[in-house]
Design a protein around this motif. Structure first.
Motif, PDB file in Angstrom:
ATOM      1  N   UNK A   1       0.836  -1.213   0.000  1.00  0.00           N
ATOM      2  CA  UNK A   1       0.000   0.000   0.000  1.00  0.00           C
ATOM      3  C   UNK A   1       0.867   1.258   0.000  1.00  0.00           C
ATOM      4  N   UNK A   2       1.998   1.204   0.690  1.00  0.00           N
ATOM      5  CA  UNK A   2       2.909   2.353   0.723  1.00  0.00           C
ATOM      6  C   UNK A   2       3.505   2.626  -0.648  1.00  0.00           C
TER       7      UNK A   2
ATOM      8  N   UNK B   1      -5.724   7.738  -2.344  1.00  0.00           N
ATOM      9  CA  UNK B   1      -4.603   7.822  -1.393  1.00  0.00           C
ATOM     10  C   UNK B   1      -5.134   7.862   0.043  1.00  0.00           C
ATOM     11  N   UNK B   2      -6.211   8.630   0.263  1.00  0.00           N
ATOM     12  CA  UNK B   2      -6.772   8.726   1.617  1.00  0.00           C
ATOM     13  C   UNK B   2      -7.439   7.419   2.043  1.00  0.00           C
ATOM     14  N   UNK B   3      -8.082   6.741   1.094  1.00  0.00           N
ATOM     15  CA  UNK B   3      -8.682   5.434   1.414  1.00  0.00           C
ATOM     16  C   UNK B   3      -7.579   4.444   1.791  1.00  0.00           C
TER      17      UNK B   3
ATOM     18  N   UNK C   1       1.411  10.799   3.096  1.00  0.00           N
ATOM     19  CA  UNK C   1       0.586  11.248   1.957  1.00  0.00           C
ATOM     20  C   UNK C   1       0.217  12.727   2.034  1.00  0.00           C
ATOM     21  N   UNK C   2      -0.055  13.223   3.239  1.00  0.00           N
ATOM     22  CA  UNK C   2      -0.491  14.620   3.388  1.00  0.00           C
ATOM     23  C   UNK C   2       0.565  15.601   2.864  1.00  0.00           C
ATOM     24  N   UNK C   3       1.817  15.373   3.237  1.00  0.00           N
ATOM     25  CA  UNK C   3       2.866  16.339   2.904  1.00  0.00           C
ATOM     26  C   UNK C   3       3.559  16.013   1.577  1.00  0.00           C
ATOM     27  N   UNK C   4       3.773  14.727   1.294  1.00  0.00           N
ATOM     28  CA  UNK C   4       4.572  14.350   0.129  1.00  0.00           C
ATOM     29  C   UNK C   4       3.746  14.066  -1.124  1.00  0.00           C
TER      30      UNK C   4
END
Lengths: 86, 200
Positions: A16-17, A37-39, B194-197
């Motif tokens: 997932x990463x 991405x948020x899911x 994910x938020x920053x990059x």
């Protein structure tokens, strides 16, 4: 918690990463991909809370706090991102 | 026998634990930490709204490879700690200590990657005061890195006790306490990355 299951969770988190990273590498992500991405982050956080932190068999109160923190944080980030699209 | 669904049957067999693993005090501490990160994340997300172009442009200058590598390291560290707890529950003291040492090494790896990432930024003349985005970037990531260091210190104490046979299948609450904190450090990064990059 079986060792085999922990290994599967670790592998899922790694995949997932890499998927999240690939979305970022592909250029300016479209809104649908940002939602994805948020899911993915929600699923990763869920696995960490339930299986690594071992809250799966803990009473609902504690699980609700931890999973609630995760979902509220991601929901507000999604809201902020959506407002930025307008 | 009255109708009873599968979930109810499972509940009868294994009632849920009243408290999470480890000392209750660490969970209060974890909740306080999560509240602080929540405030930082939401402040970042809504501040970005007023500086969309700046944030998007600056995010493109970040090294997402380093961010991804650090995510893999923290997830692997979390897995190692979970394996350490699983091992001690089977009374396997030495393997448990080895898993803890491996987790600490992932923490070292995380800090090494961060060192080079920051080094590249400083070499390019970028710092905390370059612009609003970089103020957030350094504040968020340095605050998180401090938690990685604290997590490694806690794991270090747990590791030493594990090496001397201080934990067993019957008594490993201290290890679970350290493990819970380390997982929290991982959980926060799962959102920070994910938020920053990634989210531009």
């Amino acid at each position: 918690m079986s060792v085999h299951f922990l290994n599967v969770v670790w592998l899922a988190l790694m995949v997932a990463t890499v998927l999240t990273w690939l979305i970022g590498k592909a250029g300016q992500p479209r809104p649908a991909l940002i939602a994805l991405v948020l899911v993915i982050s929600a699923l990763k956080g869920w696995l960490i809370i339930e299986d690594f932190m071992a809250l799966r068999r803990v009473r609902l109160f504690w699980r609700a706090i931890m999973l609630g923190w995760l979902m509220l944080t991601l929901a507000l980030i999604l809201l902020a991102y959506w407002l930025g699209l307008r | 026998m009255p109708a009873m669904n599968a979930h109810a049957l499972r509940s009868v067999g294994h009632p849920p634990h009243p408290h999470p693993p480890g000392d209750l005090a660490i969970w209060v501490f974890i909740l306080a930490e999560l509240a602080a990160f929540f405030a930082l994340f939401i402040t970042y997300a809504f501040t970005r709204l007023r500086h969309l172009e700046l944030f998007a442009e600056m995010q493109r200058t970040l090294d997402s490879d380093a961010g991804m590598l650090n995510t893999l390291l923290l997830i692997t560290g979390s897995w190692c700690v979970a394996r350490a707890v699983a091992a001690i529950k089977r009374n396997r003291c030495r393997p448990s200590a080895h898993w803890l040492l491996a987790a600490m090494l992932t923490g070292v790896g995380f800090l090494v990657v961060k060192y080079f990432e920051y080094g590249a930024k400083f070499a390019a003349g970028i710092g905390l005061e370059t612009n609003l985005f970089y103020t957030f970037y350094f504040a968020l990531t340095m605050f998180h890195a401090m938690h990685v260091v604290l997590g490694m210190v806690i794991l270090g104490f747990v590791w030493r006790k594990a090496l001397s046979g201080g934990y067993s299948a019957q008594d490993h609450r201290g290890m679970e306490t350290g493990a819970a904190y380390w997982h929290m450090v991982d959980l926060v990064w799962i959102i920070l990355f994910p938020l920053v990059y990634v989210m531009r």
